[in-house]
Design an enzyme around this catalytic site. Structure first.
Site, PDB file in Angstrom:
ATOM      1  N   ARG A  62    -112.465 -48.384  24.520  1.00 52.28           N
ATOM      2  CA  ARG A  62    -111.739 -48.945  25.426  1.00 52.28           C
ATOM      3  C   ARG A  62    -112.580 -49.080  26.831  1.00 52.28           C
ATOM      4  O   ARG A  62    -112.176 -49.788  27.750  1.00 52.28           O
ATOM      5  CB  ARG A  62    -110.429 -48.355  25.673  1.00 52.28           C
ATOM      6  CG  ARG A  62    -109.534 -49.102  26.577  1.00 52.28           C
ATOM      7  CD  ARG A  62    -108.261 -48.343  26.784  1.00 52.28           C
ATOM      8  NE  ARG A  62    -107.157 -49.125  27.327  1.00 52.28           N
ATOM      9  CZ  ARG A  62    -106.481 -48.495  28.324  1.00 52.28           C
ATOM     10  NH1 ARG A  62    -106.391 -47.450  28.462  1.00 52.28           N
ATOM     11  NH2 ARG A  62    -105.496 -49.201  29.145  1.00 52.28           N
ATOM     12  N   HIS A  66    -113.073 -51.933  29.514  1.00 49.92           N
ATOM     13  CA  HIS A  66    -112.775 -52.090  30.768  1.00 49.92           C
ATOM     14  C   HIS A  66    -113.881 -52.067  31.753  1.00 49.92           C
ATOM     15  O   HIS A  66    -113.716 -52.467  32.969  1.00 49.92           O
ATOM     16  CB  HIS A  66    -111.685 -50.804  31.090  1.00 49.92           C
ATOM     17  CG  HIS A  66    -110.466 -51.060  30.467  1.00 49.92           C
ATOM     18  ND1 HIS A  66    -109.248 -50.319  31.037  1.00 49.92           N
ATOM     19  CD2 HIS A  66    -109.764 -52.078  29.661  1.00 49.92           C
ATOM     20  CE1 HIS A  66    -107.928 -50.593  30.427  1.00 49.92           C
ATOM     21  NE2 HIS A  66    -108.407 -51.789  29.351  1.00 49.92           N
ATOM     22  N   ASN A  94    -106.085 -48.213  34.308  1.00 50.26           N
ATOM     23  CA  ASN A  94    -106.880 -47.066  34.300  1.00 50.26           C
ATOM     24  C   ASN A  94    -106.486 -45.518  34.548  1.00 50.26           C
ATOM     25  O   ASN A  94    -106.726 -44.897  34.027  1.00 50.26           O
ATOM     26  CB  ASN A  94    -108.380 -47.450  34.823  1.00 50.26           C
ATOM     27  CG  ASN A  94    -109.205 -48.339  34.417  1.00 50.26           C
ATOM     28  OD1 ASN A  94    -109.044 -48.722  33.015  1.00 50.26           O
ATOM     29  ND2 ASN A  94    -110.122 -49.057  35.343  1.00 50.26           N
ATOM     30  N   HIS A 193    -107.006 -51.661  18.400  1.00 52.60           N
ATOM     31  CA  HIS A 193    -105.993 -51.048  18.506  1.00 52.60           C
ATOM     32  C   HIS A 193    -105.530 -50.232  17.143  1.00 52.60           C
ATOM     33  O   HIS A 193    -104.596 -49.932  16.744  1.00 52.60           O
ATOM     34  CB  HIS A 193    -104.687 -51.863  19.001  1.00 52.60           C
ATOM     35  CG  HIS A 193    -104.978 -52.113  20.571  1.00 52.60           C
ATOM     36  ND1 HIS A 193    -103.897 -52.840  21.290  1.00 52.60           N
ATOM     37  CD2 HIS A 193    -105.732 -51.587  21.513  1.00 52.60           C
ATOM     38  CE1 HIS A 193    -104.302 -52.846  22.600  1.00 52.60           C
ATOM     39  NE2 HIS A 193    -105.446 -52.255  22.585  1.00 52.60           N
TER      40      HIS A 193
HETATM   41  C1  HEM Z   1    -105.686 -57.988  24.586  1.00 47.49           C
HETATM   42  C2  HEM Z   1    -105.561 -57.728  25.613  1.00 47.49           C
HETATM   43  C3  HEM Z   1    -105.374 -55.986  25.616  1.00 47.49           C
HETATM   44  C4  HEM Z   1    -104.346 -55.302  26.246  1.00 47.49           C
HETATM   45  C5  HEM Z   1    -103.029 -56.079  27.004  1.00 47.49           C
HETATM   46  C6  HEM Z   1    -104.203 -54.085  25.947  1.00 47.49           C
HETATM   47  C7  HEM Z   1    -103.407 -52.857  26.452  1.00 47.49           C
HETATM   48  C8  HEM Z   1    -103.554 -51.660  26.063  1.00 47.49           C
HETATM   49  C9  HEM Z   1    -102.721 -50.689  26.587  1.00 47.49           C
HETATM   50  C10 HEM Z   1    -101.589 -51.021  27.314  1.00 47.49           C
HETATM   51  C11 HEM Z   1    -103.085 -49.340  25.797  1.00 47.49           C
HETATM   52  C12 HEM Z   1    -102.488 -48.092  26.097  1.00 47.49           C
HETATM   53  C13 HEM Z   1    -102.960 -47.337  27.451  1.00 47.49           C
HETATM   54  C14 HEM Z   1    -101.973 -46.369  27.878  1.00 47.49           C
HETATM   55  O1  HEM Z   1    -101.007 -46.028  27.389  1.00 47.49           O
HETATM   56  O2  HEM Z   1    -102.446 -45.353  28.637  1.00 47.49           O
HETATM   57  C15 HEM Z   1    -104.224 -49.838  25.007  1.00 47.49           C
HETATM   58  C16 HEM Z   1    -105.122 -48.989  24.340  1.00 47.49           C
HETATM   59  C17 HEM Z   1    -106.255 -49.008  23.779  1.00 47.49           C
HETATM   60  N1  HEM Z   1    -106.978 -50.294  23.963  1.00 47.49           N
HETATM   61 FE1  HEM Z   1    -106.168 -52.018  24.532  1.00 47.49          FE
HETATM   62  N2  HEM Z   1    -105.412 -53.896  25.123  1.00 47.49           N
HETATM   63  C18 HEM Z   1    -106.091 -55.138  24.917  1.00 47.49           C
HETATM   64  C19 HEM Z   1    -107.323 -55.087  24.359  1.00 47.49           C
HETATM   65  C20 HEM Z   1    -108.093 -54.256  24.054  1.00 47.49           C
HETATM   66  C21 HEM Z   1    -109.599 -54.676  23.631  1.00 47.49           C
HETATM   67  C22 HEM Z   1    -110.251 -56.023  23.961  1.00 47.49           C
HETATM   68  C23 HEM Z   1    -110.074 -53.243  23.177  1.00 47.49           C
HETATM   69  C24 HEM Z   1    -111.322 -53.052  22.990  1.00 47.49           C
HETATM   70  C25 HEM Z   1    -112.308 -53.841  22.653  1.00 47.49           C
HETATM   71  C26 HEM Z   1    -109.099 -52.259  23.329  1.00 47.49           C
HETATM   72  C27 HEM Z   1    -109.119 -51.124  23.090  1.00 47.49           C
HETATM   73  C28 HEM Z   1    -108.148 -50.176  23.182  1.00 47.49           C
HETATM   74  C29 HEM Z   1    -108.193 -49.018  22.551  1.00 47.49           C
HETATM   75  C30 HEM Z   1    -109.211 -48.249  21.624  1.00 47.49           C
HETATM   76  C31 HEM Z   1    -107.131 -48.079  23.005  1.00 47.49           C
HETATM   77  C32 HEM Z   1    -106.569 -46.736  22.865  1.00 47.49           C
HETATM   78  C33 HEM Z   1    -107.227 -45.840  23.646  1.00 47.49           C
HETATM   79  C34 HEM Z   1    -107.152 -44.374  23.773  1.00 47.49           C
HETATM   80  O3  HEM Z   1    -106.311 -43.979  22.850  1.00 47.49           O
HETATM   81  O4  HEM Z   1    -107.528 -43.563  24.562  1.00 47.49           O
HETATM   82  N3  HEM Z   1    -107.919 -53.273  23.908  1.00 47.49           N
HETATM   83  N4  HEM Z   1    -104.743 -51.179  25.274  1.00 47.49           N
END
Ligand code: HEM
Length: 318
Positions: A62, A66, A94, A193
Protein backbone atom coordinates in the site's frame (compact mmCIF):
# COMPACT_ATOMS: atom_id res chain seq x y z
CA UNK A 1 8.64 34.27 -37.17
CA UNK A 2 9.58 31.07 -39.05
CA UNK A 3 12.93 31.00 -37.24
CA UNK A 4 11.10 31.30 -33.89
CA UNK A 5 8.76 28.44 -34.78
CA UNK A 6 11.76 26.37 -35.89
CA UNK A 7 13.56 27.02 -32.61
CA UNK A 8 10.44 26.10 -30.65
CA UNK A 9 10.07 22.89 -32.66
CA UNK A 10 13.66 21.85 -32.05
CA UNK A 11 13.32 22.68 -28.36
CA UNK A 12 10.26 20.44 -28.15
CA UNK A 13 12.15 17.73 -30.03
CA UNK A 14 15.04 18.01 -27.54
CA UNK A 15 12.59 17.61 -24.67
CA UNK A 16 11.17 14.57 -26.42
CA UNK A 17 14.66 13.02 -26.77
CA UNK A 18 15.45 13.89 -23.16
CA UNK A 19 12.27 12.18 -22.08
CA UNK A 20 13.20 9.04 -24.01
CA UNK A 21 16.70 9.14 -22.51
CA UNK A 22 15.25 9.42 -18.99
CA UNK A 23 12.78 6.59 -19.57
CA UNK A 24 15.56 4.42 -20.93
CA UNK A 25 17.45 4.74 -17.67
CA UNK A 26 14.83 2.72 -15.78
CA UNK A 27 15.92 -0.86 -15.87
CA UNK A 28 15.92 -3.87 -13.55
CA UNK A 29 19.72 -3.90 -14.01
CA UNK A 30 20.18 -0.25 -12.95
CA UNK A 31 22.25 -1.05 -9.83
CA UNK A 32 24.03 -4.11 -11.23
CA UNK A 33 27.39 -2.39 -11.35
CA UNK A 34 26.89 0.54 -8.93
CA UNK A 35 25.49 -1.57 -6.07
CA UNK A 36 25.30 -5.25 -6.98
CA UNK A 37 24.12 -6.33 -3.51
CA UNK A 38 21.41 -3.71 -3.13
CA UNK A 39 18.51 -5.99 -3.99
CA UNK A 40 19.58 -8.78 -1.67
CA UNK A 41 20.12 -6.30 1.19
CA UNK A 42 16.62 -4.91 0.66
CA UNK A 43 15.12 -8.40 0.46
CA UNK A 44 16.74 -9.44 3.75
CA UNK A 45 15.42 -6.34 5.53
CA UNK A 46 11.91 -6.76 4.13
CA UNK A 47 11.72 -10.47 4.91
CA UNK A 48 12.80 -9.95 8.47
CA UNK A 49 10.19 -7.20 8.95
CA UNK A 50 7.38 -9.38 7.56
CA UNK A 51 8.55 -12.41 9.53
CA UNK A 52 8.00 -10.34 12.69
CA UNK A 53 4.72 -8.77 11.54
CA UNK A 54 2.88 -10.52 8.75
CA UNK A 55 0.61 -7.53 8.08
CA UNK A 56 3.68 -5.54 7.07
CA UNK A 57 3.50 -7.23 3.64
CA UNK A 58 0.16 -5.51 3.05
CA UNK A 59 1.37 -2.21 4.44
CA UNK A 60 4.43 -2.10 2.16
CA UNK A 61 2.38 -2.78 -0.97
CA UNK A 62 0.00 0.00 0.00
CA UNK A 63 2.89 2.37 0.75
CA UNK A 64 4.13 2.03 -2.84
CA UNK A 65 0.60 2.76 -4.13
CA UNK A 66 0.24 5.85 -1.92
CA UNK A 67 3.69 7.03 -2.98
CA UNK A 68 3.08 6.62 -6.72
CA UNK A 69 -0.35 8.30 -6.75
CA UNK A 70 1.00 11.54 -5.26
CA UNK A 71 3.64 13.36 -7.39
CA UNK A 72 4.68 9.98 -8.86
CA UNK A 73 6.88 7.21 -7.40
CA UNK A 74 9.40 9.57 -5.81
CA UNK A 75 9.36 8.61 -2.11
CA UNK A 76 7.57 11.89 -1.33
CA UNK A 77 5.41 9.90 1.12
CA UNK A 78 8.44 9.31 3.35
CA UNK A 79 9.29 12.97 3.98
CA UNK A 80 8.64 14.36 7.45
CA UNK A 81 7.04 17.75 8.05
CA UNK A 82 9.42 20.74 8.09
CA UNK A 83 8.98 24.48 7.60
CA UNK A 84 9.24 23.93 3.83
CA UNK A 85 7.74 20.43 3.50
CA UNK A 86 4.06 19.55 3.87
CA UNK A 87 4.31 15.94 4.93
CA UNK A 88 1.98 13.49 3.18
CA UNK A 89 2.05 11.31 6.28
CA UNK A 90 -0.73 13.42 7.77
CA UNK A 91 -2.97 13.36 4.67
CA UNK A 92 -6.43 11.83 5.14
CA UNK A 93 -5.55 8.51 3.52
CA UNK A 94 -2.27 8.12 5.41
CA UNK A 95 -2.76 9.49 8.91
CA UNK A 96 -2.89 6.67 11.48
CA UNK A 97 -3.22 4.33 8.54
CA UNK A 98 -0.15 4.08 6.29
CA UNK A 99 2.54 1.88 7.82
CA UNK A 100 6.04 0.68 6.99
CA UNK A 101 7.98 3.96 7.02
CA UNK A 102 10.51 2.52 9.49
CA UNK A 103 10.88 -0.68 7.53
CA UNK A 104 11.89 1.29 4.43
CA UNK A 105 14.25 3.43 6.53
CA UNK A 106 15.83 0.27 7.95
CA UNK A 107 16.34 -1.20 4.47
CA UNK A 108 17.81 2.14 3.36
CA UNK A 109 20.27 2.10 6.28
CA UNK A 110 21.44 -1.37 5.27
CA UNK A 111 21.88 -0.31 1.65
CA UNK A 112 23.71 2.88 2.65
CA UNK A 113 26.21 0.73 4.57
CA UNK A 114 27.23 -1.07 1.38
CA UNK A 115 26.89 1.72 -1.22
CA UNK A 116 26.34 5.17 0.23
CA UNK A 117 24.36 7.66 -1.83
CA UNK A 118 23.52 5.28 -4.67
CA UNK A 119 20.11 3.68 -4.20
CA UNK A 120 17.01 5.88 -4.04
CA UNK A 121 14.31 5.57 -1.40
CA UNK A 122 11.75 5.50 -4.24
CA UNK A 123 13.38 2.37 -5.67
CA UNK A 124 13.55 0.80 -2.21
CA UNK A 125 9.78 1.26 -1.78
CA UNK A 126 9.13 -0.33 -5.20
CA UNK A 127 11.41 -3.29 -4.46
CA UNK A 128 9.97 -3.67 -0.95
CA UNK A 129 6.44 -3.94 -2.41
CA UNK A 130 7.58 -6.67 -4.80
CA UNK A 131 9.47 -8.55 -2.08
CA UNK A 132 6.42 -8.28 0.19
CA UNK A 133 4.18 -9.72 -2.51
CA UNK A 134 6.44 -12.66 -3.25
CA UNK A 135 7.04 -13.41 0.45
CA UNK A 136 3.33 -13.95 1.16
CA UNK A 137 2.51 -15.97 -1.95
CA UNK A 138 1.91 -13.20 -4.47
CA UNK A 139 3.77 -12.76 -7.73
CA UNK A 140 7.39 -11.83 -8.06
CA UNK A 141 8.28 -9.60 -10.99
CA UNK A 142 11.28 -7.63 -12.24
CA UNK A 143 11.13 -4.12 -10.75
CA UNK A 144 12.47 -1.44 -13.07
CA UNK A 145 14.96 0.76 -11.23
CA UNK A 146 16.58 4.17 -11.53
CA UNK A 147 13.92 6.35 -9.87
CA UNK A 148 15.19 9.36 -7.95
CA UNK A 149 13.81 10.93 -4.79
CA UNK A 150 11.80 14.13 -4.63
CA UNK A 151 12.87 17.17 -2.68
CA UNK A 152 9.22 18.07 -2.04
CA UNK A 153 6.01 16.49 -0.81
CA UNK A 154 2.40 17.60 -0.93
CA UNK A 155 -0.30 16.91 1.62
CA UNK A 156 -2.69 18.91 -0.54
CA UNK A 157 -2.08 16.61 -3.52
CA UNK A 158 -2.28 13.52 -1.31
CA UNK A 159 -5.68 14.63 -0.03
CA UNK A 160 -6.83 15.28 -3.58
CA UNK A 161 -5.41 12.24 -5.39
CA UNK A 162 -5.68 9.22 -3.12
CA UNK A 163 -8.95 7.36 -3.70
CA UNK A 164 -11.45 7.13 -0.85
CA UNK A 165 -13.42 4.11 0.34
CA UNK A 166 -16.82 5.66 -0.46
CA UNK A 167 -16.18 6.50 -4.13
CA UNK A 168 -18.25 5.25 -7.07
CA UNK A 169 -16.86 2.88 -9.68
CA UNK A 170 -16.83 5.65 -12.29
CA UNK A 171 -14.90 7.98 -10.03
CA UNK A 172 -12.34 5.27 -9.16
CA UNK A 173 -11.86 4.32 -12.82
CA UNK A 174 -11.28 7.93 -13.75
CA UNK A 175 -8.71 8.41 -10.95
CA UNK A 176 -6.72 5.42 -12.17
CA UNK A 177 -7.08 6.48 -15.79
CA UNK A 178 -5.53 9.84 -14.96
CA UNK A 179 -2.47 7.93 -13.77
CA UNK A 180 -2.26 5.88 -16.96
CA UNK A 181 -3.88 2.77 -15.47
CA UNK A 182 -6.85 0.94 -16.95
CA UNK A 183 -9.93 -0.35 -15.15
CA UNK A 184 -8.43 -3.82 -15.47
CA UNK A 185 -5.19 -2.63 -13.81
CA UNK A 186 -7.31 -1.08 -11.04
CA UNK A 187 -9.20 -4.33 -10.38
CA UNK A 188 -5.96 -6.34 -10.36
CA UNK A 189 -4.28 -3.85 -7.99
CA UNK A 190 -7.32 -3.76 -5.70
CA UNK A 191 -6.79 -7.52 -5.45
CA UNK A 192 -4.05 -6.68 -2.96
CA UNK A 193 -6.97 -6.22 -0.55
CA UNK A 194 -6.50 -9.98 -0.28
CA UNK A 195 -4.05 -8.84 2.42
CA UNK A 196 -4.21 -6.50 5.36
CA UNK A 197 -6.72 -4.75 7.56
CA UNK A 198 -9.12 -1.83 7.54
CA UNK A 199 -10.37 0.33 10.41
CA UNK A 200 -14.01 0.31 11.49
CA UNK A 201 -14.69 3.90 10.36
CA UNK A 202 -13.83 2.92 6.78
CA UNK A 203 -16.53 0.22 6.54
CA UNK A 204 -19.14 1.35 9.11
CA UNK A 205 -21.46 2.90 6.55
CA UNK A 206 -21.26 -0.27 4.48
CA UNK A 207 -22.12 -2.74 7.24
CA UNK A 208 -25.01 -0.66 8.64
CA UNK A 209 -26.55 0.99 5.59
CA UNK A 210 -25.68 -0.84 2.37
CA UNK A 211 -28.09 -3.29 0.77
CA UNK A 212 -25.59 -5.04 -1.50
CA UNK A 213 -23.99 -6.85 1.44
CA UNK A 214 -24.33 -10.44 2.68
CA UNK A 215 -26.48 -10.28 5.85
CA UNK A 216 -24.39 -12.77 7.85
CA UNK A 217 -21.18 -11.03 6.91
CA UNK A 218 -22.57 -7.61 7.88
CA UNK A 219 -23.75 -8.88 11.25
CA UNK A 220 -20.37 -10.49 12.01
CA UNK A 221 -18.56 -7.27 11.22
CA UNK A 222 -21.00 -5.20 13.31
CA UNK A 223 -19.97 -7.10 16.44
CA UNK A 224 -16.62 -5.35 16.60
CA UNK A 225 -17.59 -2.17 14.78
CA UNK A 226 -20.45 -0.44 16.62
CA UNK A 227 -22.45 2.47 15.18
CA UNK A 228 -20.52 4.82 17.43
CA UNK A 229 -16.96 4.39 18.72
CA UNK A 230 -14.21 1.82 18.10
CA UNK A 231 -13.27 3.77 14.99
CA UNK A 232 -9.81 2.24 14.77
CA UNK A 233 -10.79 -1.39 15.43
CA UNK A 234 -9.44 -3.54 12.63
CA UNK A 235 -11.08 -6.14 10.40
CA UNK A 236 -9.43 -8.15 7.63
CA UNK A 237 -10.04 -6.93 4.08
CA UNK A 238 -10.19 -10.58 2.99
CA UNK A 239 -12.29 -12.41 5.55
CA UNK A 240 -10.99 -15.86 4.59
CA UNK A 241 -7.20 -15.63 4.23
CA UNK A 242 -5.96 -12.12 5.20
CA UNK A 243 -2.32 -13.20 5.45
CA UNK A 244 -1.85 -14.87 2.12
CA UNK A 245 -1.95 -13.47 -1.35
CA UNK A 246 -4.66 -15.43 -3.16
CA UNK A 247 -7.83 -14.71 -5.14
CA UNK A 248 -10.31 -15.09 -2.26
CA UNK A 249 -10.85 -11.33 -2.35
CA UNK A 250 -12.61 -11.70 -5.71
CA UNK A 251 -14.64 -14.71 -4.54
CA UNK A 252 -15.77 -12.62 -1.55
CA UNK A 253 -16.90 -9.80 -3.84
CA UNK A 254 -19.05 -12.23 -5.83
CA UNK A 255 -20.81 -13.18 -2.56
CA UNK A 256 -21.36 -9.53 -1.54
CA UNK A 257 -18.70 -9.90 1.12
CA UNK A 258 -16.46 -7.01 0.11
CA UNK A 259 -15.50 -5.05 3.24
CA UNK A 260 -15.20 -1.55 1.76
CA UNK A 261 -17.75 0.16 -0.45
CA UNK A 262 -14.86 0.71 -2.90
CA UNK A 263 -14.33 -3.07 -2.95
CA UNK A 264 -17.95 -4.02 -3.60
CA UNK A 265 -18.41 -1.45 -6.39
CA UNK A 266 -16.01 -3.58 -8.44
CA UNK A 267 -18.71 -6.27 -8.51
CA UNK A 268 -22.07 -4.59 -8.38
CA UNK A 269 -23.56 -4.92 -11.85
CA UNK A 270 -21.06 -2.57 -13.50
CA UNK A 271 -18.34 -2.72 -16.15
CA UNK A 272 -15.76 -4.48 -13.97
CA UNK A 273 -17.95 -7.45 -12.94
CA UNK A 274 -16.49 -9.64 -15.68
CA UNK A 275 -12.91 -8.93 -14.56
CA UNK A 276 -13.74 -9.82 -10.94
CA UNK A 277 -15.35 -13.04 -12.03
CA UNK A 278 -12.41 -13.88 -14.30
CA UNK A 279 -9.93 -13.39 -11.42
CA UNK A 280 -12.12 -15.45 -9.08
CA UNK A 281 -11.91 -18.36 -11.53
CA UNK A 282 -8.31 -17.89 -12.61
CA UNK A 283 -5.85 -17.12 -9.78
CA UNK A 284 -2.84 -17.44 -12.11
CA UNK A 285 -4.25 -14.75 -14.37
CA UNK A 286 -4.89 -12.50 -11.38
CA UNK A 287 -1.32 -12.89 -10.15
CA UNK A 288 0.24 -12.24 -13.52
CA UNK A 289 -1.99 -9.19 -14.14
CA UNK A 290 -1.21 -7.93 -10.63
CA UNK A 291 2.55 -8.11 -11.36
CA UNK A 292 2.14 -6.27 -14.67
CA UNK A 293 -0.07 -3.60 -13.08
CA UNK A 294 2.44 -3.05 -10.26
CA UNK A 295 5.18 -2.52 -12.85
CA UNK A 296 2.94 -0.03 -14.66
CA UNK A 297 2.07 1.76 -11.42
CA UNK A 298 5.81 1.96 -10.66
CA UNK A 299 6.25 4.05 -13.82
CA UNK A 300 4.01 6.93 -12.70
CA UNK A 301 5.58 10.41 -12.72
CA UNK A 302 9.21 9.41 -12.40
CA UNK A 303 12.20 11.54 -11.53
CA UNK A 304 15.19 10.18 -13.43
CA UNK A 305 18.57 11.29 -14.75
CA UNK A 306 19.70 14.26 -12.70
CA UNK A 307 16.23 15.29 -11.46
CA UNK A 308 15.61 15.14 -7.72
CA UNK A 309 18.26 13.49 -5.56
CA UNK A 310 19.28 10.26 -3.85
CA UNK A 311 18.27 10.97 -0.26
CA UNK A 312 20.68 9.77 2.39
CA UNK A 313 17.88 9.41 4.92
CA UNK A 314 14.45 8.72 3.47
CA UNK A 315 12.52 11.00 5.81
CA UNK A 316 14.48 14.19 5.07
CA UNK A 317 15.93 15.85 1.98
CA UNK A 318 19.73 16.06 1.79
C1 HEM B 1 -9.37 1.47 -5.65
C2 HEM B 1 -9.18 2.36 -4.73
C3 HEM B 1 -8.74 2.03 -3.33
C4 HEM B 1 -9.33 2.44 -2.19
C5 HEM B 1 -10.55 3.36 -2.09
C6 HEM B 1 -8.60 1.86 -1.10
C7 HEM B 1 -8.89 2.07 0.24
C8 HEM B 1 -8.29 1.42 1.28
C9 HEM B 1 -8.65 1.59 2.66
C10 HEM B 1 -9.74 2.51 3.19
C11 HEM B 1 -7.87 0.76 3.40
C12 HEM B 1 -7.91 0.59 4.91
C13 HEM B 1 -7.08 1.68 5.56
C14 HEM B 1 -7.31 1.80 7.05
O1 HEM B 1 -8.39 1.45 7.52
O2 HEM B 1 -6.41 2.30 7.75
C15 HEM B 1 -6.99 0.08 2.49
C16 HEM B 1 -6.05 -0.83 2.85
C17 HEM B 1 -5.18 -1.42 1.97
N1 HEM B 1 -5.04 -1.10 0.63
FE1 HEM B 1 -6.32 -0.06 -0.49
N2 HEM B 1 -7.59 1.10 -1.58
C18 HEM B 1 -7.62 1.18 -2.95
C19 HEM B 1 -6.72 0.61 -3.82
C20 HEM B 1 -5.58 -0.06 -3.43
C21 HEM B 1 -4.49 -0.39 -4.30
C22 HEM B 1 -4.40 0.00 -5.78
C23 HEM B 1 -3.58 -1.06 -3.55
C24 HEM B 1 -2.24 -1.63 -3.93
C25 HEM B 1 -1.69 -1.61 -5.10
C26 HEM B 1 -4.12 -1.16 -2.21
C27 HEM B 1 -3.54 -1.82 -1.17
C28 HEM B 1 -4.04 -1.88 0.11
C29 HEM B 1 -3.54 -2.78 1.14
C30 HEM B 1 -2.50 -3.86 0.94
C31 HEM B 1 -4.24 -2.47 2.32
C32 HEM B 1 -4.04 -3.07 3.71
C33 HEM B 1 -2.95 -2.25 4.40
C34 HEM B 1 -2.57 -2.69 5.80
O3 HEM B 1 -3.13 -3.63 6.34
O4 HEM B 1 -1.67 -2.02 6.35
N3 HEM B 1 -5.31 -0.51 -2.17
N4 HEM B 1 -7.25 0.51 1.21
Amino acid sequence: MAAKAGAAASFIFMLFLLNIACQAQLSPAFYDSSCPNALSAIRTAIRSAIAGDRRMAASLIRLHFHDCFVQGCDASILLDETSSIQSEKTALGNLNSARGYNVIEKAKTEVEKICPGVVSCADIIAVAARDASSYVGGPSYAVKLGRRDSTTASRTLANAELPAFFESLESLISRFQKKGLTARDMVALSGSHTLGQAQCFTFRERIYNDSNIDAGFASTRRRRCPRVGSDATLAPLDLVTPNSFDNNYFKNLMRNKGLLQSDQVLFNGGSTDSIVSEYSRNPARFKSDFGSAMIKMGDIGLLTGSAGQIRRTCSVVN
